[in-house]
Motif scaffolding. Structure first.
Motif, PDB file in Angstrom:
ATOM      1  N   PRO A 105       0.816  -1.225   0.000  1.00  0.00           N
ATOM      2  CA  PRO A 105       0.000   0.000   0.000  1.00  0.00           C
ATOM      3  C   PRO A 105       0.849   1.274   0.000  1.00  0.00           C
ATOM      4  N   ALA A 106       1.995   1.262   0.686  1.00  0.00           N
ATOM      5  CA  ALA A 106       2.864   2.440   0.697  1.00  0.00           C
ATOM      6  C   ALA A 106       3.481   2.657  -0.681  1.00  0.00           C
ATOM      7  N   LEU A 107       3.902   1.579  -1.355  1.00  0.00           N
ATOM      8  CA  LEU A 107       4.430   1.714  -2.719  1.00  0.00           C
ATOM      9  C   LEU A 107       3.376   2.289  -3.657  1.00  0.00           C
ATOM     10  N   GLU A 108       2.166   1.792  -3.541  1.00  0.00           N
ATOM     11  CA  GLU A 108       1.085   2.289  -4.398  1.00  0.00           C
ATOM     12  C   GLU A 108       0.778   3.755  -4.096  1.00  0.00           C
ATOM     13  N   ALA A 109       0.789   4.137  -2.825  1.00  0.00           N
ATOM     14  CA  ALA A 109       0.552   5.543  -2.447  1.00  0.00           C
ATOM     15  C   ALA A 109       1.653   6.431  -3.017  1.00  0.00           C
ATOM     16  N   TRP A 110       2.894   5.965  -2.955  1.00  0.00           N
ATOM     17  CA  TRP A 110       4.025   6.719  -3.507  1.00  0.00           C
ATOM     18  C   TRP A 110       3.860   6.907  -5.017  1.00  0.00           C
ATOM     19  N   LEU A 111       3.510   5.848  -5.720  1.00  0.00           N
ATOM     20  CA  LEU A 111       3.323   5.955  -7.167  1.00  0.00           C
ATOM     21  C   LEU A 111       2.196   6.946  -7.495  1.00  0.00           C
TER      22      LEU A 111
END
Length: 90
Positions: A17-23
């Protein structure tokens, strides 16, 4: 939206979820047909970001007739370094 770790944190220390939020913060949009692929568009280029098993694959498509450029960025790199490499473009 997931909270992001400090930007000096390697990508392999981020939750999905953090990777997706960053993207999403970068302005990338998830591809409908493949949840591991994201499209990031800038005025000079667009880039396909592909979350792979070992690394983040980036394929830049220049806006002009230039050649497609790709690289693989290891998840062991910090988020700041990966972001800088992506934003630098082809």
């Amino acid at each position: 939206m997931a909270a992001l770790p400090p930007e000096s944190t390697p990508l392999n220390q981020h939750s999905l979820p953090a990777l997706e939020a960053w993207l999403q913060q970068l302005g990338a949009v998830r591809m409908d047909d493949n949840p591991c692929q994201w499209m990031l568009e800038r005025s000079e280029w667009r880039a396909l970001l592909q979350l792979e098993r070992e690394d983040l694959k980036v394929i830049w498509h220049p806006g002009s007739l230039g050649a497609m450029v790709q690289c693989s960025l290891p998840y062991g790199l910090s988020r700041a370094d990966v972001e800088a490499a992506i934003q630098a473009g082809p």
